[in-house]
Design an enzyme around this catalytic site. Sequence first.
Site, PDB file in Angstrom:
ATOM      1  N   GLY A 121      75.311  54.922  25.604  1.00  0.00           N
ATOM      2  CA  GLY A 121      75.184  54.421  26.970  1.00  0.00           C
ATOM      3  C   GLY A 121      76.417  53.670  27.408  1.00  0.00           C
ATOM      4  O   GLY A 121      77.533  53.952  26.959  1.00  0.00           O
ATOM      5  N   SER A 122      76.231  52.690  28.270  1.00  0.00           N
ATOM      6  CA  SER A 122      77.343  51.966  28.873  1.00  0.00           C
ATOM      7  C   SER A 122      77.957  50.966  27.897  1.00  0.00           C
ATOM      8  O   SER A 122      77.326  50.544  26.922  1.00  0.00           O
ATOM      9  CB  SER A 122      76.857  51.206  30.109  1.00  0.00           C
ATOM     10  OG  SER A 122      75.989  50.147  29.735  1.00  0.00           O
ATOM     11  N   GLY A 167      75.846  47.750  27.998  1.00  0.00           N
ATOM     12  CA  GLY A 167      74.632  47.816  27.199  1.00  0.00           C
ATOM     13  C   GLY A 167      74.915  47.793  25.713  1.00  0.00           C
ATOM     14  O   GLY A 167      74.237  47.093  24.941  1.00  0.00           O
ATOM     15  N   GLY A 168      75.916  48.560  25.282  1.00  0.00           N
ATOM     16  CA  GLY A 168      76.249  48.608  23.864  1.00  0.00           C
ATOM     17  C   GLY A 168      76.707  47.265  23.326  1.00  0.00           C
ATOM     18  O   GLY A 168      76.322  46.856  22.220  1.00  0.00           O
ATOM     19  N   GLU A 223      77.729  54.315  20.977  1.00  0.00           N
ATOM     20  CA  GLU A 223      78.736  55.112  21.692  1.00  0.00           C
ATOM     21  C   GLU A 223      78.736  54.633  23.136  1.00  0.00           C
ATOM     22  O   GLU A 223      77.702  54.668  23.806  1.00  0.00           O
ATOM     23  CB  GLU A 223      78.385  56.590  21.617  1.00  0.00           C
ATOM     24  CG  GLU A 223      79.367  57.483  22.342  1.00  0.00           C
ATOM     25  CD  GLU A 223      78.778  58.823  22.660  1.00  0.00           C
ATOM     26  OE1 GLU A 223      78.909  59.258  23.824  1.00  0.00           O
ATOM     27  OE2 GLU A 223      78.163  59.437  21.765  1.00  0.00           O
ATOM     28  N   CYS A 229      80.008  62.257  28.032  1.00  0.00           N
ATOM     29  CA  CYS A 229      80.819  61.189  27.446  1.00  0.00           C
ATOM     30  C   CYS A 229      82.211  61.674  27.091  1.00  0.00           C
ATOM     31  O   CYS A 229      83.101  60.870  26.828  1.00  0.00           O
ATOM     32  CB  CYS A 229      80.128  60.603  26.220  1.00  0.00           C
ATOM     33  SG  CYS A 229      79.367  61.826  25.153  1.00  0.00           S
TER      34      CYS A 229
END
Length: 528
Positions: A235-236, A239-240, A259, A296
Site C-alpha cells: 500500500g501507501s 500506511g506502511g 511494499e 506498483c
Amino acid sequence: MVIGAEPVIGTGEKIRSVDPRTGAALDPGYLVASVEHIERACALAARAFPVFRATTAERRAEFLERIADLLDERRDSLVDRAHTETALPRARLTGEVGRTSGQLRLFAAELRAGTWQGARIDPAQPDREPLPRADIRQRRIAVGPVAVFGASNFPLAFSTAGGDTASALAAGCPVVVKAHQAHLGTAELVARTIADAVADTGMPEGVFSQLVGGGTETGARLVKDPRIRAVGFTGSREGGLAIAAMAAARPVPIPVYAEMSSINPVLLLPAVLESRGAELGAAFAGSLTLGAGQFCTSPGVVLAIDGPGLDAFTRAAADAVTADAGATMLTPGIAGHYAAAGDALASRDGVEDWARGSRPDSAAPGHARLLTVDGARFAADPELRAEVFGATSLIVRCADTSELTAAVDALEGQLTATVHADEADHPLAAKLLPLLEERAGRILFDGWPTGVEVGHAMVHGGPFPATTDPRSTSVGTLAIERFLRPVAYQDAPTALLPAELRDENPLGVWRRVDGEPSRDALVVDSAG
C-alpha cells in the site's frame, strides 16, 4: 468475516465497497470487527500454530493446492464481484485468478522440493585440533502467526489469498487477513474459499481468518497483538510506515514486510534513442496507461540525455497519451489522490505539462498525463521524485552524461529500474549499473516494468522506501523466507532431531553437509 471455521458478522459500524464507475455503495454492508473478534482470530491463530507448523510439507502442499483448485472452480463469481468493486477489466481479473492459483501451486511445489528448509549439517569432529567440533545441524522453522493487509490494486493476487498469504501458509504460519475496504465482497468470497480448503484438508481451526475493519483501528490492534509475529503489507508509504512504527514499538518488536512506494525509473540511453526513439515512446505509453497506471511498477519517471532521439520519443509518447481514453480508477478516493498528486507535481518549478489523455465519465476518473523537466531540477528537488499512483510520468531531460548520472544518484530505493540500450550504449550502461543495483530490486533491460513474473528468480522488493526490508521479495518462491527463522541443534539425540536433519535423510531433501550440497544419507565413520 471468517474467523477460524466460522463466518462471522461484525458488531461495529457498517462499511461498504463502492462501484467506482457510479460511486454507488454496494451491498452487502459489512459490520467491522470488534475487539473481541480480533482477539478471537489471534487466539485461534496462536492455538493453530504449533499444530500447523508441525504438519508435513506434503500436507501443506495439498492444502495450498486445494485452495488453488477451489479458486479456479469459482473463477467466474470472483471475476464478477471483483469487476463490480474495482472496474478492472474482466480479462485482467481472469488472469489474476490464474496468477493467484498459480502462485499457490508454485509454493506447493517449493514445499515438496524441500530446499526452503535450509537444512545444514556440520558433523562432529571429535579429533579436531586445537578443539573438537560439536555436531551442529540447522533448519528453518515458521516464525508464527502473520497479519496480512489486502492491497487495493490487486483484489486477488495481493490480497486475501495473495502472495503474502500463500508464502506464510507455505512456511507453516497461520494468517489473519485484514480485508481491503475497496473490495470487501471479493475478499469474503476468497476467505470462504480458503475456509473450505481448511475443512477439506483437515487443517487446524485458526490457520486462517479474515477481519473487516474501517479506518486504522482494526489494523493497529492486529499489528500490536502479541501473538502476531510478522506483517505483510502492500500500500501507501504513509500506511506502511505507520504499521512499521507500531510493530517496532511493541514490547517484542516484529518484522514488517511492507511494499510502499516506487517511481520505477526508465533510462533511455543515447544510441537506442537515436535508432528507436519514436518506437520506444509509443511502447512506454502503453506501459504507463496499463490498468490506469495502478501498478506498483508503473514507469513514473523517464531519464534520458536531451537530443533529437528524446524529442522523437517524447512526441510519440505524447501522441499516445493524448489519444488515451482514460479509465476508471479503483476508488473515488484513489482517483482524487491521483489528481491532486499530479497537480502538485506539475506545479513544481520548471515542470511543463506536456500531454493529457481524456477524462472518462465516472465517479473515479483517471486520465493519463505526461510532464517534462530538466535534469538539474530533478536532481535538486525531492518533490519531483515523489510517487504519483496512476498514469502520470515525468520525462527528465538531462544535458549530458554527468547530469544523467546525478539524476540516477538522486533516486530513492525502487522496486524496478529499466534500461533501454543498444550495443553502443553498453559502456555507459555498465557505469550506471552499480548505481541502479544500489537503488532497485529488479533491473530490466529493453522491456517495461509493468508485469511481475511469479517464479523462483523474481525479486519484487527493493531499498527503502520501495519496501521496509530490501533483503526479501513479496513475489516468487524466495518470499517464503520472510516467515521462517533458523534454528540450530547441537549434539541433539537422533530421536529428537527433525526428520530433515537425521543421518538417513528420510525425506530426501537437499542439505548442505559439511558445506557440500547433498541428498544422500549421512555416513558417519566409527570414530564419529
